[in-house]
Design a protein around this motif. Structure first.
Motif, mmCIF file in Angstrom:
data_model
loop_
_atom_site.group_PDB
_atom_site.id
_atom_site.type_symbol
_atom_site.label_atom_id
_atom_site.label_comp_id
_atom_site.label_asym_id
_atom_site.label_seq_id
_atom_site.Cartn_x
_atom_site.Cartn_y
_atom_site.Cartn_z
ATOM 1 N N MET A 1 9.614 -40.517 25.402
ATOM 2 C CA MET A 1 10.996 -40.197 25.045
ATOM 3 C C MET A 1 11.205 -38.686 24.878
ATOM 4 N N ASN A 2 10.100 -37.933 24.762
ATOM 5 C CA ASN A 2 10.239 -36.488 24.631
ATOM 6 C C ASN A 2 10.856 -35.870 25.863
ATOM 7 N N MET A 3 10.663 -36.591 26.959
ATOM 8 C CA MET A 3 11.224 -36.150 28.221
ATOM 9 C C MET A 3 12.732 -35.919 28.104
ATOM 10 N N ILE A 4 13.376 -36.820 27.384
ATOM 11 C CA ILE A 4 14.838 -36.742 27.289
ATOM 12 C C ILE A 4 15.285 -35.454 26.595
ATOM 13 N N ASP A 5 14.484 -35.016 25.609
ATOM 14 C CA ASP A 5 14.851 -33.810 24.873
ATOM 15 C C ASP A 5 15.040 -32.601 25.778
ATOM 16 N N ILE A 58 25.924 -38.896 26.576
ATOM 17 C CA ILE A 58 25.115 -39.492 27.646
ATOM 18 C C ILE A 58 23.654 -39.573 27.215
ATOM 19 N N ILE A 59 23.170 -38.502 26.569
ATOM 20 C CA ILE A 59 21.790 -38.509 26.064
ATOM 21 C C ILE A 59 21.582 -39.691 25.123
ATOM 22 N N GLU A 62 19.267 -45.112 24.134
ATOM 23 C CA GLU A 62 19.467 -46.497 23.744
ATOM 24 C C GLU A 62 19.007 -47.462 24.834
ATOM 25 N N ASN A 63 19.305 -47.091 26.068
ATOM 26 C CA ASN A 63 19.178 -48.076 27.142
ATOM 27 C C ASN A 63 17.878 -48.051 27.940
ATOM 28 N N ILE A 64 17.129 -46.953 27.864
ATOM 29 C CA ILE A 64 15.858 -46.964 28.587
ATOM 30 C C ILE A 64 14.863 -47.804 27.793
ATOM 31 N N PRO A 65 14.336 -48.849 28.403
ATOM 32 C CA PRO A 65 13.437 -49.719 27.646
ATOM 33 C C PRO A 65 12.136 -49.007 27.277
ATOM 34 N N SER A 82 7.415 -45.730 32.202
ATOM 35 C CA SER A 82 6.494 -44.617 32.450
ATOM 36 C C SER A 82 7.251 -43.304 32.569
ATOM 37 N N ASP A 83 6.564 -42.217 32.240
ATOM 38 C CA ASP A 83 7.193 -40.901 32.224
ATOM 39 C C ASP A 83 7.809 -40.530 33.558
ATOM 40 N N SER A 84 7.102 -40.884 34.642
ATOM 41 C CA SER A 84 7.629 -40.498 35.943
ATOM 42 C C SER A 84 8.946 -41.215 36.227
ATOM 43 N N LYS A 85 9.020 -42.473 35.766
ATOM 44 C CA LYS A 85 10.267 -43.222 35.981
ATOM 45 C C LYS A 85 11.401 -42.631 35.155
ATOM 46 N N ILE A 86 11.086 -42.284 33.902
ATOM 47 C CA ILE A 86 12.114 -41.674 33.047
ATOM 48 C C ILE A 86 12.636 -40.399 33.693
ATOM 49 N N LYS A 87 11.708 -39.633 34.214
ATOM 50 C CA LYS A 87 12.107 -38.373 34.845
ATOM 51 C C LYS A 87 13.055 -38.638 36.012
ATOM 52 N N GLN A 88 12.719 -39.684 36.777
ATOM 53 C CA GLN A 88 13.580 -40.031 37.913
ATOM 54 C C GLN A 88 14.982 -40.435 37.434
#
Lengths: 376, 81
Positions: A1-5, A15-16, A21-24, A28-34
């Protein structure tokens, strides 16, 4: 979740928060980044382009639903016996930046324990402005002696907590040249010194009828209501400065519908917010659907000079630097003649004047200019 | 209107006002490539900035709560009347 920061300066807070809230969990980090990269891309595509004529869009977007609005000036806002200006007249009132409203109103929130209903009726009554004629049965004139006798309604006085002494003090401080004397259930005003003409006595009698005795000036009607879990007082008439000084009042939430008063007491930014709230309230109550952003834009324009300026020829339009732009709004001849008298120069920096002269306008694709680097 | 002292800083209608330092002011003007005159204005005697000790030409950063963006940042330049 640090990625979001890391994306906090690229995306707005709402939006943040939604992403968080919605990212389960366990993505994985790479998916979050995408996901984030795609969100940023979508967000930037959804933004208004530089040079877009947002003002025109706002005008159309508010104007068209405006034609559907009722012309009904009065409408009962769910609360018994209190009129509120609603619909188109109210919108016009706000956007024109009028100082004197048709129906000024306040919503007074209270501190505990008053918000739970303690003494709510007495409190409401003490806020209401009381004039002399409300506690008097009749006014008698004795022309020969220059005496005004006021028959008092002692029951009502007791209810409002007004004593004889208080009353005579209040009156004598406001009117000069009369001595006051109280008898049983009446108050006698005797003219001091020289004999006054009949006209003058009569005029004084009319004057003391509307004399302020007690309460907050300007508040003509009070109505305690229960809203959600607490009691609030709705008033007709408004006086924010005075009300905010009462110890029982919640100073953080009490509001009025008079934008000018808010600008004076709470500042421009508060006025901007109040404009948005008030306009949106009307639009919503009419069952229309206008995007908040259009109203925000209008409110920003009204408040951009630091004062509340209506969208009229005396307000926002008078601020324009171009003569032609001002002349194209209202009273063209006045503006052109005045400009000619002082030798005003029009630099043609804005839209209207360029339309008049059949030139490209500095908006949309007309906005960018070519700049060449000169070789030295 | 008679102005009496009331503490209004915590009113729900008033967003947070912050005074920018000279350096922050420079970076702001550089970032948007604008002059001070192009910023929206706020009066020096505006109630919301009375305890910020401002002088004309200071820039005030305003953090508004926005229903669309969550939080939006706005700048105003302090002017005399």
């Amino acid at each position: 979740m640090n990625m979001i920061d890391q994306y906090e300066d690229k995306l707005p807070k709402s939006i943040i928060a939604k992403l968080r809230e919605n990212i389960p969990k366990g993505t994985s980090d790479s998916k979050i980044k995408q996901i984030l990269e795609n969100t940023v891309k979508e967000y930037n595509e959804a933004r208004v382009e530089a040079g877009e004529c947002v003002g025109v869009i706002s005008a159309e977007s508010i104007g068209e639903p405006g034609t559907q609005m009722t012309l009904n000036t009065f409408h009962f806002a769910g609360v018994a016996e209190m009129n509120v200006t609603m619909g188109l007249p109210r919108i016009i009132e706000i956007l024109d930046g009028r100082e004197n409203l048709q129906t000024p109103m306040m919503e007074i929130y209270l501190k505990k324990p008053y918000s739970e209903g303690k003494n709510i009726r007495d409190l409401a009554l003490s806020i209401k402005e009381t004039t002399l004629k409300e506690i008097a049965f009749e006014f008698l004139l004795n022309m020969a002696q220059g005496v005004i006798e006021i028959k008092l309604n002692s029951e009502k006085m007791k209810e409002l907590g007004i004593t004889d002494v208080f009353l005579s003090k209040a009156i004598s401080s406001q009117i000069k040249g009369y001595s006051t004397r109280t008898t049983k259930d009446s108050l006698i005003l005797m003219s001091k010194g020289k004999e006054e003409s009949l006209n003058e006595i009569y005029r004084n009698k009319e004057k003391i009828k509307d004399m302020y005795i007690k309460g907050v000036k300007g508040i003509s009607q009070v109505l305690p209501v229960k809203r959600l879990d607490e009691y609030i007082i709705i008033t007709a008439g408004s006086n924010l400065v005075e009300i905010l000084q009462l110890p029982e009042v919640d100073k953080e939430r009490t509001i009025t519908n008079n934008i000018f008063e808010i600008a004076n007491v709470l500042g421009v930014e508060a006025a901007r917010q109040a404009i948005i709230n008030e306009v949106f309230k009307v639009i919503e109550s009419q069952g229309l659907n206008v995007d908040m952003r259009h109203i925000m834009l209008v409110a920003d324009i009204i408040c951009s000079s630091g004062l509340v300026k209506g969208i009229t020829r005396y307000g926002v339009v008078s601020e324009k630097s171009s003569v032609l732009a001002r002349a194209s709004f209202e009273t063209p001849i006045k503006h052109i003649i005045n400009a000619a008298l002082v030798g005003e120069v029009d630099y043609l920096n804005s839209v209207v004047e360029n339309v008049m002269l059949n030139q490209p306008i500095p908006a949309g694709t007309g906005l960018p200019n070519l700049v060449t680097k000169v070789k030295k | 209107m008679t102005k009496k002292k009331i503490n209004i800083q915590h009113h729900i209608l008033i967003p947070k006002h912050i005074k920018l330092s000279e350096k922050e002011k420079e970076t702001l003007l550089d970032k948007y490539n604008i002059t001070l005159q192009q910023l929206p204005k706020i009066l020096k005697n505006d109630s919301a900035i009375q305890n910020l000790d401002v002088k004309p030409e200071d820039v005030i950063k305003i953090i508004r709560k926005s229903p669309t963006a969550g939080e939006s940042i706005f700048y105003r330049v302090v002017t005399n009347v």
